[in-house]
Design a protein around this motif. Structure first.
Motif, PDB file in Angstrom:
ATOM      1  N   SER A 141      -6.223  -7.015 -19.419  1.00 16.63           N
ATOM      2  CA  SER A 141      -5.389  -5.888 -20.108  1.00 16.63           C
ATOM      3  C   SER A 141      -5.955  -6.097 -21.614  1.00 16.63           C
ATOM      4  O   SER A 141      -6.164  -5.403 -22.410  1.00 16.63           O
ATOM      5  CB  SER A 141      -3.273  -6.108 -20.176  1.00 16.63           C
TER       6      SER A 141
ATOM      7  N   THR B 198      -1.587   2.254 -25.689  1.00 14.25           N
ATOM      8  CA  THR B 198      -0.336   2.846 -26.014  1.00 14.25           C
ATOM      9  C   THR B 198       0.714   1.342 -25.738  1.00 14.25           C
ATOM     10  O   THR B 198       0.302   0.848 -23.837  1.00 14.25           O
ATOM     11  CB  THR B 198       0.703   3.265 -25.438  1.00 14.25           C
ATOM     12  N   PRO B 199       0.801   0.496 -26.658  1.00 12.04           N
ATOM     13  CA  PRO B 199       1.887  -1.068 -26.039  1.00 12.04           C
ATOM     14  C   PRO B 199       2.323  -0.522 -24.664  1.00 12.04           C
ATOM     15  O   PRO B 199       2.272  -1.811 -23.424  1.00 12.04           O
ATOM     16  CB  PRO B 199       2.359  -1.321 -27.146  1.00 12.04           C
ATOM     17  N   GLU B 200       3.148   0.120 -24.031  1.00 12.79           N
ATOM     18  CA  GLU B 200       4.148  -0.369 -23.222  1.00 12.79           C
ATOM     19  C   GLU B 200       3.221   0.126 -21.955  1.00 12.79           C
ATOM     20  O   GLU B 200       3.216  -0.228 -20.814  1.00 12.79           O
ATOM     21  CB  GLU B 200       5.149   1.459 -23.317  1.00 12.79           C
ATOM     22  N   VAL B 201       1.888   1.068 -21.717  1.00 13.51           N
ATOM     23  CA  VAL B 201       1.219   0.772 -20.825  1.00 13.51           C
ATOM     24  C   VAL B 201       0.523  -0.079 -20.320  1.00 13.51           C
ATOM     25  O   VAL B 201      -0.367  -0.642 -19.691  1.00 13.51           O
ATOM     26  CB  VAL B 201       0.070   2.124 -21.275  1.00 13.51           C
TER      27      VAL B 201
ATOM     28  N   PHE C 140       1.374  -3.121 -21.444  1.00  9.13           N
ATOM     29  CA  PHE C 140       2.271  -4.658 -20.203  1.00  9.13           C
ATOM     30  C   PHE C 140       2.651  -3.317 -19.250  1.00  9.13           C
ATOM     31  O   PHE C 140       2.181  -4.853 -18.475  1.00  9.13           O
ATOM     32  CB  PHE C 140       3.867  -4.247 -21.336  1.00  9.13           C
ATOM     33  N   TRP C 141       2.198  -2.189 -18.525  1.00  8.52           N
ATOM     34  CA  TRP C 141       2.425  -1.638 -17.498  1.00  8.52           C
ATOM     35  C   TRP C 141       1.446  -2.916 -16.655  1.00  8.52           C
ATOM     36  O   TRP C 141       1.381  -3.035 -15.611  1.00  8.52           O
ATOM     37  CB  TRP C 141       2.484  -0.480 -17.891  1.00  8.52           C
TER      38      TRP C 141
ATOM     39  N   LYS D 264      -0.406  -5.075 -16.865  1.00  7.59           N
ATOM     40  CA  LYS D 264      -0.283  -6.693 -16.865  1.00  7.59           C
ATOM     41  C   LYS D 264       0.285  -7.377 -16.298  1.00  7.59           C
ATOM     42  O   LYS D 264      -0.236  -7.994 -15.190  1.00  7.59           O
ATOM     43  CB  LYS D 264      -0.044  -7.479 -19.112  1.00  7.59           C
ATOM     44  N   GLU D 265       1.326  -6.838 -16.169  1.00  4.49           N
ATOM     45  CA  GLU D 265       2.465  -6.805 -15.549  1.00  4.49           C
ATOM     46  C   GLU D 265       1.998  -6.638 -13.772  1.00  4.49           C
ATOM     47  O   GLU D 265       2.150  -7.403 -12.681  1.00  4.49           O
ATOM     48  CB  GLU D 265       3.872  -6.185 -14.948  1.00  4.49           C
ATOM     49  N   ASN D 266       1.514  -4.920 -13.301  1.00  5.45           N
ATOM     50  CA  ASN D 266       0.570  -5.013 -12.346  1.00  5.45           C
ATOM     51  C   ASN D 266      -0.446  -5.467 -11.693  1.00  5.45           C
ATOM     52  O   ASN D 266      -0.095  -5.567 -10.481  1.00  5.45           O
ATOM     53  CB  ASN D 266       0.351  -3.027 -12.205  1.00  5.45           C
TER      54      ASN D 266
ATOM     55  N   LYS E 246       5.639  -3.037 -10.046  1.00  2.00           N
ATOM     56  CA  LYS E 246       4.833  -2.160 -11.065  1.00  2.00           C
ATOM     57  C   LYS E 246       4.393  -0.956 -10.083  1.00  2.00           C
ATOM     58  O   LYS E 246       3.432  -0.282 -10.019  1.00  2.00           O
ATOM     59  CB  LYS E 246       4.068  -2.244 -12.001  1.00  2.00           C
TER      60      LYS E 246
ATOM     61  N   LEU F 281       4.479   5.010 -14.763  1.00  2.00           N
ATOM     62  CA  LEU F 281       3.618   4.922 -15.883  1.00  2.00           C
ATOM     63  C   LEU F 281       3.690   6.328 -15.390  1.00  2.00           C
ATOM     64  O   LEU F 281       3.720   6.425 -17.464  1.00  2.00           O
ATOM     65  CB  LEU F 281       2.123   4.971 -14.758  1.00  2.00           C
TER      66      LEU F 281
ATOM     67  N   ILE G 107       6.906   6.692 -18.360  1.00  2.00           N
ATOM     68  CA  ILE G 107       5.575   5.919 -20.224  1.00  2.00           C
ATOM     69  C   ILE G 107       5.116   7.183 -20.859  1.00  2.00           C
ATOM     70  O   ILE G 107       5.244   7.709 -21.579  1.00  2.00           O
ATOM     71  CB  ILE G 107       5.104   4.724 -19.564  1.00  2.00           C
TER      72      ILE G 107
ATOM     73  N   SER H 201       1.762  -6.829 -28.453  1.00  8.02           N
ATOM     74  CA  SER H 201       2.031  -6.181 -27.311  1.00  8.02           C
ATOM     75  C   SER H 201       2.852  -5.311 -27.274  1.00  8.02           C
ATOM     76  O   SER H 201       3.648  -5.217 -26.945  1.00  8.02           O
ATOM     77  CB  SER H 201       0.419  -6.204 -27.117  1.00  8.02           C
TER      78      SER H 201
ATOM     79  N   VAL I  78       5.776  -4.906 -29.108  1.00 12.82           N
ATOM     80  CA  VAL I  78       6.036  -3.771 -30.003  1.00 12.82           C
ATOM     81  C   VAL I  78       6.413  -2.786 -28.405  1.00 12.82           C
ATOM     82  O   VAL I  78       7.231  -1.858 -28.778  1.00 12.82           O
ATOM     83  CB  VAL I  78       5.136  -2.991 -29.707  1.00 12.82           C
ATOM     84  N   ALA I  79       5.738  -3.168 -27.119  1.00 14.95           N
ATOM     85  CA  ALA I  79       6.605  -2.226 -25.851  1.00 14.95           C
ATOM     86  C   ALA I  79       7.983  -2.397 -25.785  1.00 14.95           C
ATOM     87  O   ALA I  79       8.676  -1.372 -25.561  1.00 14.95           O
ATOM     88  CB  ALA I  79       5.592  -2.455 -24.918  1.00 14.95           C
TER      89      ALA I  79
ATOM     90  N   MET J 272       0.252   0.896 -33.681  1.00 14.26           N
ATOM     91  CA  MET J 272      -0.784   0.786 -32.641  1.00 14.26           C
ATOM     92  C   MET J 272      -1.339  -1.449 -32.305  1.00 14.26           C
ATOM     93  O   MET J 272      -0.998  -1.361 -33.797  1.00 14.26           O
ATOM     94  CB  MET J 272      -2.278   1.520 -32.511  1.00 14.26           C
TER      95      MET J 272
END
Lengths: 188, 120
Positions: free
Chosen positions: A120, A161-164, A166-167, A169-171, B2, B7, B10, B50, B53-54, B62
């Motif tokens: 990630s 994008t931080p949320e992506v 994080f997704w 990493k968890e995935n 996930k 996705l 998001i 990160s 932030v998320a 960023m």
């Protein structure tokens, strides 16, 4: 370095700095054969014979801020201390492939460590210029994460994008758990 | 699990927010990630910041990386760029990274004790 995944993060950095637009990382765990193989293949600018011959020498580096580069020497040391080896093939204008083989059960073989954190991080920091394919094999099972597929889903939203991130990493964490049969396994 | 649906969700949330990456606006958090930084523990710092932030859904922030800053003994190093000002944090770890997000990024208070000025 305490984990092989940190070496992977470091070596991949060489690929992106060499202008690669695609890096393919394969982690192949074969406990039955007592072998772990890590391959990092890129389509960057490659190295000529002279640089290739010198690249395992810590006093070889392309950066200009100082005269020492420890990335490849540390990775080589990690492979050799587990009874394995490191090899590099490269062609100018085509790319470079680094292959490290480890003795799986060797007492000095470092754990893989946090692969989800490494992959990630690589994507987060380099998705603007480079695509990544991460393939992880364990025995006969495997899974693959390909940023080109994620981009199709995300359209113009950057993968960094931080949320992506994080997704992603968890995935990977979930896929690894499944690959290891629901166990956290020694490598996590 | 996930899922791709998550996705997509998001993506829909972020759509209006693209383009800040190249702009002068917003906050840029830069983590030193050369061999020295990685060996000193930069990856968990980048991951923790990160994640924070998320989880907080912070917009216009960023997190990215840079190479060797030239102060290897002070790694992991984190630089925060905001409103034309740069703050350099040294000898970071994941917990310190989280605190920088809360105190500095969310509440606007520089965590002085982690800065290079307090450590040199």
């Amino acid at each position: 370095m305490k984990e092989l995944s940190l070496n992977i993060l470091d070596i991949t950095e060489n690929s992106t700095r060499a202008g690669a637009t695609l890096v393919e990382l394969t982690v192949d765990e074969q406990p039955a054969d007592d072998r772990l193989t890590i391959t990092i293949a890129d389509n960057g600018r490659g190295m000529d014979v002279e640089l290739l011959a010198a690249v395992c020498d810590p006093f070889t580096t392309t950066r200009t801020t100082r005269k020492i580069g420890l990335g490849i020497p540390l990775f080589k040391e990690a492979a050799e201390s587990s009874g394995g080896s490191l090899s590099i093939s490269s062609e100018p204008g085509v790319g470079t492939t680094v292959t490290a083989v480890f003795g799986y059960s060797h007492i000095d073989r470092m754990p893989l460590g946090d692969m989800a954190g490494t992959v990630s991080t690589i994507i987060q920091c380099h998705e603007a210029e480079c695509d990544f394919v991460y393939r992880h094999v364990f025995g006969r099972g495997e899974f693959t994460l390909d940023t080109r597929e994620l981009r199709e889903v995300m359209e113009d939203v950057p993968l960094s994008t931080p949320e992506v991130v994080f997704w992603i990493k968890e995935n990977i964490e979930e896929n690894l758990r499944e690959l290891y049969g629901g166990n956290k396994y020694e490598n996590n | 699990m996930k899922t791709i649906e998550e996705l997509k969700a998001i993506r829909e949330r972020m759509k209006g927010n693209v383009g800040m990456r190249d702009s002068e606006k917003g906050t840029h958090i830069v983590v030193g990630m050369a061999t020295c930084g990685i060996a000193a523990g930069a990856r968990p710092v980048l991951n923790a910041m990160s994640e924070e932030v998320a989880k907080r859904g912070l917009q216009d922030v960023m997190v990215t990386q840079t190479g060797c800053i030239g102060l290897c003994r002070l790694e992991p190093i984190v630089e925060v760029y905001r409103d034309g000002e740069k703050t350099t944090y040294v000898k970071m770890d994941a917990e310190k990274g989280r605190r920088v997000i809360v105190d500095h990024i969310v509440n606007g208070n520089v965590v002085t004790e982690y800065t290079i000025g307090a450590n040199e």
